[in-house]
Motif scaffolding. Structure first.
Motif, short mmCIF file in Angstrom:
data_model
loop_
_atom_site.label_atom_id
_atom_site.label_comp_id
_atom_site.label_asym_id
_atom_site.label_seq_id
_atom_site.Cartn_x
_atom_site.Cartn_y
_atom_site.Cartn_z
N PHE A 1 38.30 36.39 27.04
CA PHE A 1 37.40 37.55 26.94
C PHE A 1 38.11 38.87 26.69
O PHE A 1 37.46 39.87 26.35
N GLY A 2 39.42 38.90 26.89
CA GLY A 2 40.17 40.12 26.59
C GLY A 2 40.06 41.20 27.65
O GLY A 2 39.31 41.06 28.64
N PRO A 3 40.81 42.29 27.46
CA PRO A 3 40.95 43.32 28.51
C PRO A 3 39.71 44.15 28.75
O PRO A 3 39.65 44.88 29.75
N LYS A 4 38.71 44.09 27.86
CA LYS A 4 37.51 44.90 28.12
C LYS A 4 36.62 44.25 29.16
O LYS A 4 35.82 44.93 29.81
N ARG A 5 36.70 42.93 29.31
CA ARG A 5 35.81 42.26 30.27
C ARG A 5 36.57 41.64 31.43
O ARG A 5 35.95 41.16 32.40
N VAL A 6 37.87 41.62 31.33
CA VAL A 6 38.70 41.13 32.45
C VAL A 6 39.76 42.21 32.67
O VAL A 6 40.77 42.26 31.98
N ILE A 7 39.46 43.10 33.61
CA ILE A 7 40.15 44.39 33.66
C ILE A 7 41.14 44.43 34.82
O ILE A 7 40.76 44.34 35.99
N ASP A 8 42.41 44.58 34.48
CA ASP A 8 43.42 44.83 35.52
C ASP A 8 43.28 46.28 35.98
O ASP A 8 43.20 47.19 35.16
N THR A 9 43.29 46.47 37.28
CA THR A 9 43.14 47.82 37.83
C THR A 9 44.44 48.28 38.48
O THR A 9 45.29 47.46 38.83
N PRO A 10 44.57 49.59 38.68
CA PRO A 10 45.64 50.07 39.57
C PRO A 10 45.39 49.58 41.00
O PRO A 10 44.31 49.07 41.31
N ILE A 11 46.38 49.74 41.86
CA ILE A 11 46.24 49.35 43.27
C ILE A 11 45.43 50.44 43.95
O ILE A 11 45.96 51.27 44.68
N SER A 12 44.16 50.45 43.67
CA SER A 12 43.24 51.51 44.12
C SER A 12 41.92 50.88 44.51
O SER A 12 40.91 51.04 43.82
N GLU A 13 41.93 50.14 45.61
CA GLU A 13 40.75 49.35 45.96
C GLU A 13 39.50 50.21 46.18
O GLU A 13 38.39 49.81 45.84
N THR A 14 39.69 51.38 46.78
CA THR A 14 38.52 52.25 46.99
C THR A 14 37.89 52.60 45.65
O THR A 14 36.67 52.53 45.48
N ALA A 15 38.72 52.97 44.68
CA ALA A 15 38.18 53.40 43.39
C ALA A 15 37.56 52.24 42.63
O ALA A 15 36.49 52.37 42.06
N PHE A 16 38.21 51.06 42.61
CA PHE A 16 37.63 50.03 41.75
C PHE A 16 36.47 49.30 42.41
O PHE A 16 35.55 48.86 41.71
N ILE A 17 36.46 49.19 43.72
CA ILE A 17 35.27 48.61 44.37
C ILE A 17 34.12 49.62 44.30
O ILE A 17 32.98 49.27 44.03
N GLY A 18 34.44 50.89 44.48
CA GLY A 18 33.42 51.93 44.29
C GLY A 18 32.91 51.96 42.86
O GLY A 18 31.71 52.15 42.62
N ALA A 19 33.81 51.75 41.91
CA ALA A 19 33.39 51.73 40.50
C ALA A 19 32.47 50.55 40.23
O ALA A 19 31.55 50.65 39.41
N ALA A 20 32.70 49.45 40.91
CA ALA A 20 31.80 48.30 40.76
C ALA A 20 30.39 48.67 41.22
O ALA A 20 29.40 48.28 40.59
N ILE A 21 30.32 49.47 42.28
CA ILE A 21 29.01 49.93 42.77
C ILE A 21 28.34 50.80 41.71
O ILE A 21 27.17 50.60 41.37
N GLY A 22 29.10 51.75 41.17
CA GLY A 22 28.55 52.64 40.15
C GLY A 22 28.13 51.88 38.90
O GLY A 22 27.08 52.17 38.31
N ALA A 23 28.92 50.89 38.50
CA ALA A 23 28.59 50.11 37.30
C ALA A 23 27.38 49.21 37.56
O ALA A 23 26.52 49.04 36.68
N ALA A 24 27.30 48.65 38.76
CA ALA A 24 26.17 47.77 39.09
C ALA A 24 24.87 48.57 39.11
O ALA A 24 23.82 48.07 38.67
N ALA A 25 24.93 49.80 39.60
CA ALA A 25 23.73 50.65 39.60
C ALA A 25 23.26 50.94 38.18
O ALA A 25 22.10 51.28 37.96
N GLU A 26 24.16 50.81 37.21
CA GLU A 26 23.83 51.03 35.79
C GLU A 26 23.41 49.73 35.10
O GLU A 26 23.32 49.70 33.87
N GLY A 27 23.27 48.66 35.87
CA GLY A 27 22.79 47.41 35.28
C GLY A 27 23.86 46.41 34.93
O GLY A 27 23.56 45.33 34.40
N MET A 28 25.13 46.74 35.20
CA MET A 28 26.20 45.75 34.96
C MET A 28 26.23 44.77 36.14
O MET A 28 25.61 45.00 37.17
N ARG A 29 26.96 43.66 35.96
CA ARG A 29 27.09 42.67 37.03
C ARG A 29 28.58 42.40 37.26
O ARG A 29 29.14 41.39 36.82
#
Lengths: 339, 328
Positions: free
Chosen positions: A53-81
Motif C-alpha cells: 500500500f505504500g507510505p501514504k496508507r502505512v505511515i511510520d510516525t515519529p516517537i510521538s504517541e500523543t500526537a499520532f494517537i490524537g491524530a487518529a482521533i482527528g482523522a476518525a472524526a473526519e470519516g477515516m478509519r
C-alpha cells in the motif's frame, strides 16, 4: 471424504492479512505508528502492508504517541478509519490522555454525534525477560475505563476475525495481541501461535467468549496466554479424572457474562486466571460476577490466579514465579475441586 | 492590505455577539450562586471559563474559514464556537445541561461538539492540537484544500502535545494552523514565569515553519496574518503558528479571586477594548453609519437572547439517558 487442506498462519500474519483485506475493501482504512512501515511492525502485525500500500496508507510516525494517537482521533472524526499501533501497551503512560480522555469519551460527550472508528492495536504480555516496562498486559487498565471496546484474542483464527470486526466497528476498539502468540522466529516457538486461518475475510464477533474445552467439574476462565496455559492444565487434570471446562474470554469489553454463568451452572466451580495484576483486575470482575449472579451455582469459593501485585521482574526465576502457568493452574484447580 | 467591508462587518458583529453572549453567560452562571458561591448550584453549574476580551483571535482567523475546515478549541471555547458558526441554540442548551444540547447534556461548556461545522473542544490543555493534526492529515489524504485550526492558550505551548504535533505537521507538510491566545496568564502564573521565550511564534523556527505575532489584541492584524497562514495552508505550503497578544478581562474561571493581578489592570485594558476600537474604525475609516452598526448590534443581541431562551425552556434529559451513547 477428502479432508480439506488447512492453511496455517502465525498470529502476526493473521493480523496483517485482516488489515490487508480491509484496506483493499475500504480506502478510508490506514495504518499509523512507530515502525509499522518497511519494518512491518516490531511484532509483525503490519508485515507486508507497506510493500502493498505504500507510505501514504502505512505511515511510520515519529516517537510521538500523543500526537499520532490524537491524530487518529482527528482523522476518525473526519470519516477515516485509522488503525494505530502503540508498540508496547506499557507505553500508554505517555499518551493515555488521548486514549481515555478523548478517544473513549468524545463519542459519549457528543451525545453520539461524533463517531470514532479507531483500532488502537498494541502488544501485550511477558515471559521473555523484558522486565517491568515491556511485559505487562494491562487488560484491566483499559477495560476499567468506559468508552472503549477491549479485545485480546488468543488464536490466529480469532486474531484475524476479531481484527476485521474491530476495523468495521464504528467505536474505538483497543486490540491487544500477545507478543508470544505472534509466532515470531525470535521468541519461544509455541504451537498455539500457529493455526488454521481461512484466506477470505470473516468476522469473529466482539463481546463473545468461547468455550474452548468442554468439561463438567470445574470452569477455568482465561484470556490469551492464560487460555493456552489452562488448556494444558486441563489435559493434566483429565489424567486425574477431572474434566475442566475452559473459557477463552477473548473480549474484556463488552464482557460475555452469559457464557461464564452458563458454565458455572454446569461445573459449580470457578477458577479465573489472568496475566495481569491480581488486585482490582479481570479476575476480581469475574469473581464479582459469580458472586452477584451465580453464587447459588457455586459449590466452593471462587479462586483467582494472577500476577501478585508487583511489577514484572527481569530475572528468569523471578519472572516465572509471578506469571501464571499450566502447573500453577493445575494445582489451583486441584485445590478447588477438593474443597 | 485592503479588507472587504463585508469581512470587517462580519468581524465586528461576531465580536459583538461573542461579548454579549459571554456577558449573558456570566449573569446566568451567577444565578443561584449568591450570596454563597457554590460551584454546583444554579442553572449553569460546574466550571465556567469565559472569553471576554479575547474576541479578536477568534474572528480574525475564522473569517477566512469555511464549513469544511476544522476548528479545535480548549476549555475556553465560546468565542471560537460562535465564530465557527456552531448552532447557538444547541450550544447554549448544552451549557444549561439540556436534552436539546449539542451533546444532549453529556458534555457541558468545555465539551462542545458540532460535527456540522467541524467544531470540537475539550478540557485538557493542549490536547486538541493532535486532533487538528489528524483533521489536517485527513484533509491532505482526501486531496482537499481544507485546513485545520487549533486554538490554544499560551500555557498549552509548554505541553508535549504542542511540540509533537508541530513536528509531525511540519514533517508531513500538513495544513495545520495553531493559534496561541496569549492572554498573559496560565490561571495565575504569568507567561514570564512559565515560558522560556518572549513569544511562542519564535518556536516556529524549531520546526522550520512560519511564525506570526499579533500585537495588542488587534483584530485587523489578526485578520491579515491569518489570511496569509490560511492561504499558505490551502496551497500546501505547510503549517504555521500565530501568537496573538490578547487579554482576559475576567478570571480564569468565574469565581476566580484574581489575587495574582492588580485590580486596575482590567480597567486599563477595557479602555482600549478591541470592539470599541473597531466600532470607531468602521465609522471613521470606512464611513459606516452608526445606525447600521446599531442595527447589527440589535440583531446579534436578539440572536443571543433567543439562544438563552431556547436553552432555558428546553427540557433536561431523562436521568437514565446517562447510560446511552457510550457506544454507537
Amino acid at each position: 471424504m477428502q479432508k480439506t487442506k488447512q492453511r496455517l498462519l502465525t498470529g502476526n500474519k493473521a493480523i496483517a492479512e485482516a488489515i490487508r483485506l480491509e484496506m483493499e475493501r475500504d480506502p478510508n482504512v490506514f495504518v499509523m505508528g512507530e515502525d509499522v512501515g518497511v519494518y512491518g511492525g516490531i511484532f509483525g502485525a503490519t508485515e507486508g502492508l507497506f510493500q502493498q500500500f505504500g507510505p501514504k496508507r502505512v505511515i511510520d510516525t515519529p516517537i510521538s504517541e500523543t500526537a499520532f494517537i490524537g491524530a487518529a482521533i482527528g482523522a476518525a472524526a473526519e470519516g477515516m478509519r485509522p488503525i494505530v499501533e502503540l508498540m508496547f501497551v506499557d507505553f500508554f503512560g505517555v499518551c493515555m490522555d488521548q486514549i481515555y480522555n478523548h478517544m473513549a469519551k468524545i463519542p459519549y460527550m457528543s451525545g453520539g454525534r461524533v463517531k470514532l472508528p479507531i483500532v488502537l492495536m498494541t502488544a501485550v504480555g511477558g515471559g521473555y525477560s523484558d522486565a517491568a516496562q515491556h511485559s505487562q498486559t494491562l487488560y484491566a487498565t483499559f477495560a476499567h475505563l468506559p468508552g472503549m471496546k477491549v479485545v485480546a484474542p488468543s488464536t490466529p483464527y480469532d486474531l484475524k476475525g476479531m481484527m476485521i470486526s474491530a476495523i468495521r466497528d464504528d467505536n474505538p476498539v483497543v486490540f491487544m495481541f500477545h507478543k508470544t502468540l505472534q509466532g515470531l522466529g525470535w521468541m519461544d516457538q509455541l504451537d498455539a501461535s500457529v493455526g488454521h486461518v481461512p484466506e477470505e475475510a470473516y468476522i469473529v464477533p466482539i463481546g463473545k467468549a468461547k468455550v474452548v474445552r468442554e468439561g463438567t467439574d470445574i470452569t477455568i476462565v482465561g484470556i490469551q496466554m492464560t487460555t493456552h496455559h489452562a488448556l494444558e492444565a486441563a489435559k493434566k487434570l483429565e489424567q486425574h479424572g477431572i474434566q475442566a471446562e475452559v473459557i477463552d474470554l477473548r473480549s474484556l469489553v463488552p464482557l460475555d457474562r452469559e457464557t461464564i454463568l452458563q458454565s458455572i451452572k454446569k461445573t459449580h466451580r470457578l477458577l479465573v486466571v489472568d496475566e495481569d495484576y491480581l488486585s482490582y483486575g479481570m479476575t476480581a470482575e469475574i469473581a464479582a460476577l459469580a458472586a452477584e449472579e451465580g453464587l447459588y451455582d457455586l459449590d466452593a469459593p471462587v479462586r483467582r490466579l494472577a500476577v501478585p501485585d508487583v511489577p514484572i521482574p527481569y530475572s528468569r526465576p523471578l519472572e516465572q514465579f509471578v506469571l501464571p502457568n499450566a502447573d500453577k493452574i493445575f494445582h489451583e484447580a486441584m485445590k478447588l475441586v477438593n474443597e | 492590505m485592503t479588507i472587504s467591508i463585508d469581512h470587517l462587518i462580519w468581524m465586528y458583529e461576531t465580536m459583538y455577539k461573542i461579548r454579549y453572549y459571554e456577558d449573558k453567560m456570566a449573569e446566568a452562571y451567577a444565578e443561584g450562586k449568591n450570596p454563597v458561591f457554590n460551584i454546583g448550584a444554579g442553572p449553569v453549574p460546574g466550571e465556567m471559563h469565559l472569553a471576554t476580551g479575547q474576541e479578536p483571535a477568534a474572528v480574525g482567523i475564522c473569517v477566512h474559514l469555511k464549513k469544511e475546515d476544522t476548528v479545535t478549541s480548549p476549555h475556553r471555547p465560546h468565542h471560537h464556537a460562535i465564530a465557527k458558526g456552531v448552532n447557538l441554540n444547541r450550544m447554549t442548551a448544552e451549557i444549561f445541561g439540556k436534552v436539546t444540547g449539542l451533546g444532549k447534556g453529556k458534555g457541558g461548556h468545555m465539551h462542545l461538539f458540532d460535527p456540522d461545522v467541524k467544531f470540537s473542544c475539550g478540557g485538557i490543555v493542549g490536547a486538541g492540537i493532535p486532533h487538528a493534526l489528524g483533521a489536517a492529515l485527513a484533509a491532505k489524504k482526501k486531496g482537499t484544500d481544507w485546513v485545520a485550526v487549533a486554538f490554544i492558550g499560551e500555557g498549552a505551548a509548554n505541553q508535549g502535545a504542542f511540540h509533537e504535533s508541530l513536528n509531525m505537521a511540519a514533517l508531513w507538510n500538513l495544513p495545520l494552523i495553531v493559534v496561541i491566545e496569549n492572554n498573559q496568564y496560565g490561571i495565575s502564573v504569568p507567561k514570564s514565569a512559565s515560558t522560556s521565550v518572549p513569544s511562542n511564534d519564535i518556536r516556529a523556527v524549531a520546526y522550520g515553519i512560519k511564525g506570526y505575532y499579533v500585537k495588542d489584541n488587534d483584530p485587523i492584524e489578526m485578520y491579515n496574518v491569518s489570511k496569509e497562514a490560511v492561504e499558505r495552508a490551502r496551497k500546501g505550503e505547510g503549517p504555521s503558528i500565530i501568537e496573538i497578544e490578547t487579554y482576559r478581562y475576567l478570571g480564569h474561571f468565574q469565581g476566580d479571586p484574581e489575587v495574582y493581578r492588580d485590580k486596575n489592570e482590567v480597567a486599563l485594558l477595557r479602555e482600549k477594548d478591541p470592539i470599541v476600537r473597531m466600532r470607531q474604525f468602521l465609522m471613521k475609516e470606512h464611513g459606516i453609519e452608526e445606525q447600521r452598526l446599531i442595527e447589527l448590534e440589535n440583531k446579534a443581541r436578539q440572536e443571543v437572547e433567543a439562544a438563552y431562551q431556547f436553552a432555558r425552556e428546553s427540557d433536561y434529559p431523562e436521568p437514565e439517558d446517562a447510560l446511552k451513547d457510550l457506544f454507537v
